[in-house]
Enzyme design. Sequence first.
Site, short mmCIF file in Angstrom:
data_model
loop_
_atom_site.label_atom_id
_atom_site.label_comp_id
_atom_site.label_asym_id
_atom_site.label_seq_id
_atom_site.Cartn_x
_atom_site.Cartn_y
_atom_site.Cartn_z
N GLY A 200 -3.20 1.30 0.22
CA GLY A 200 -3.60 2.60 -0.29
C GLY A 200 -2.45 3.54 -0.57
O GLY A 200 -2.59 4.52 -1.29
N SER A 201 -1.29 3.23 -0.03
CA SER A 201 -0.12 4.10 -0.15
C SER A 201 0.56 3.95 -1.50
O SER A 201 0.97 2.84 -1.87
CB SER A 201 0.88 3.76 0.96
OG SER A 201 2.18 4.17 0.64
N PRO A 202 0.74 5.04 -2.26
CA PRO A 202 1.47 4.93 -3.53
C PRO A 202 2.88 4.37 -3.37
O PRO A 202 3.28 3.50 -4.17
CB PRO A 202 1.48 6.37 -4.06
CG PRO A 202 0.29 7.01 -3.43
CD PRO A 202 0.18 6.39 -2.06
#
Length: 217
Positions: free
Chosen positions: A10-12
């Site tokens: 989920g982390s950019p």
Amino acid sequence: MPVDFYYTPGSPPCRAVLLTAKAIGLEMNLKLLDLHHMEHMKPEFLKINPNHCVPTIVDGDLAIWESRAIITYLVEKYGKDDSLYPSDPKKRAKINHSLYFEIGTLYSAFSDQYYPWIFAGVPKTDEKEKKIADALSLLDTHFLGSNAWIAGDSISVADISFAASISTIEALNVDLSPYPNITRWLSKAKSSLVGYQECNQKGIDGFKAMVAALTQK
């Protein structure tokens, strides 16, 4: 030995590393961390990264966190050429300039507004939203006003990093229509970056589902 990559999809910033590895054909040893269950605070991970954050890589005896340091390192060490991070000082300076703007201004403004809202229920504010708008305006006019890509006429690590960030901003329904150069660039990035669907879109879809669950309580 392969590069160990500690991440959450989920982390950019984590997705920027995945996209970079895909672009240079690097197979990494993926080590998914469940931040909700505090796996990033376990002693064995803290020995690797006392800042207990993702993304983190381990390459032999070298451990690095901070995505922009990671992606430039991977391209320099494992890239087949320097096209994504040119050795020419002026070209590299433009890429570094854009990456520092991204983390110091754009992503910082986005994080300050949206992460407290998502994870702690802190109300969003017009003042913080204006900071995001100001940063997007700079990206639209200064960086993309006369360039096909973020830092020039060809894809670089800057486009990879910004693609992960801007697509996340888009996923949170921030209106990008006032920024025609950004929308043009993002559309092109989605179709041009190697492995975009696998390395970025899947993570965005999961991120959107998580945001919906957390903010509709």
